[in-house]
Scaffold this active site. Structure first.
Site, PDB file in Angstrom:
ATOM      1  CE  LYS A 199      -1.410   8.273   6.923  1.00 27.51           C
ATOM      2  NZ  LYS A 199      -2.055   7.028   6.684  1.00 27.51           N
ATOM      3  CE  LYS A 213      -3.070   3.127   0.956  1.00 22.97           C
ATOM      4  NZ  LYS A 213      -3.928   3.710  -0.058  1.00 22.97           N
TER       5      LYS A 213
END
Ligand SMILES: NC(=O)c1ccc[n+]([C@@H]2O[C@H](COP(=O)([O-])OP(=O)(O)OC[C@H]3O[C@@H](n4cnc5c(N)ncnc54)[C@H](OP(=O)(O)O)[C@@H]3O)[C@@H](O)[C@H]2O)c1
Length: 290
Positions: free
Chosen positions: A239, A171
């Site tokens: 992030k 991911k």
């Protein structure tokens, strides 16, 4: 139909829990800010007072949390998920978090007799509501097979990647492409615009060209029409890039376009658009282009 728990009922988690309800599952939910999840209580989600209570009430507990710190906060402590897990139960974390932290947590979950999967998603709330979300899963294969029908109710695309931590690794590797693509697209629009081509025309032509990806198809319209609630804000995008950069450094994989995109996201925060959808990168570049 299963007893499913859902922790983290935000932009993504809320509609995911709704899809589980629609599929006929019995859903117990928890959100740190309870008021944000009240709409789900009206639809039939049983709202619990702690992550522990969710894990205790559920065969399979899913989580969709902001970041690694949030996962830590809901997992640990007397009211945390770990305290509510036990033999036969499964905890599947769907958040995008540090792969290392996810792997470490899977070992702690195993100590309770339960099993953990990492099951992050590719897509956005738009993709989710359209029923086109893609889910990647890491963990033991038999646990994956058991949970797969539940994930398919959210998905519908569910791919097994490998052992614990590998799906969230995949991911992070996938997501670094998002701001890279958006930045390049913004450069194309600005070059066209400053040459006298109307912005809407430039966007339409670009979205019909070979360089338009599915991710750009839903994000670029947000340049012209910024959403009140961001689909994915600048802080969250950054992030994910930080996770990629940390992995790149430790594995010895240079990530030059990721590093550059990260700097542009820092610039976006400096421009005061950190809480906006990261499509606001366009405004940062446009500002510099006069
Ligand atoms: N948005 C997207 O397009 C998208 C797409 C793919 C993947 N993701 C990933 O999905 C995850 C969730 O994203 P989102 O867009 O749904 O974010 P969001 O709307 O900000 O929701 C985040 C959730 O995490 C909870 N949370 C945050 N910090 C917490 C803490 N310290 N303790 C307990 N709960 C905490 C929030 O609770 P409160 O309501 O109390 O703040 C909320 O339920 C992220 O990892 C993101 O990277 C997002």
């Amino acid at each position: 139909m299963a007893k499913v728990g859902f922790i983290g009922l935000g932009t993504m988690g809320g509609p995911m829990a709704q899809r589980l309800l629609d599929a006929g599952h019995e859903v117990t939910g928890y959100n740190r800010t309870r008021a944000r999840a009240e709409w789900l209580a009206h639809l039939g989600v049983e709202l619990a007072d702690s992550p522990r209570a969710v894990a205790e009430a559920s065969e399979v507990t899913l989580a969709m949390l902001r970041d690694t710190q949030a996962l830590h906060d809901v997992a640990e402590g007397p009211d945390g998920v770990l305290a509510g897990l036990g033999p036969g139960k499964v905890f599947a974390d769907m958040s995008t978090v540090s792969p290392e932290a996810s792997r470490a947590l899977s070992a702690r979950v195993a100590e309770t007799g339960a099993r953990m999967l990492d099951a992050p998603v590719s897509g956005s709330q738009v993709t989710l509501l359209a029923g086109r979300l893609s889910i990647m899963v890491g963990g033991e294969r038999d646990v994956f097979e058991r949970v797969k029908p539940i994930l398919e109710a959210i998905g519908p695309t569910v791919n097994y990647v490998g052992e614990n931590g590998l799906a969230v690794t995949m991911k992070v590797a996938t997501n670094l492409s998002l701001p890279v693509q958006v930045l390049a697209f913004c450069e194309s629009i600005l070059l066209a615009e400053k040459s006298g081509i109307a912005r809407d025309t430039a966007i339409e032509v670009l979205l019909n060209s070979v360089v338009a990806s599915p991710a750009l198809q839903y994000r670029i319209p947000l340049i012209v029409d910024p959403p009140e609630e961001p689909l994915f804000d600048v802080h969250m995008m950054q992030k994910d890039l930080k996770l990629a950069l940390e992995m790149g450094e430790s594995l010895g994989v240079p990530l030059p376009t990721t590093a550059l995109s990260n700097q542009w996201l820092t610039a976006a925060r400096g421009f005061g658009v950190g809480d906006r959808d990261f499509a606001a990168l366009y405004e940062v570049l446009a500002g510099l282009a006069g």
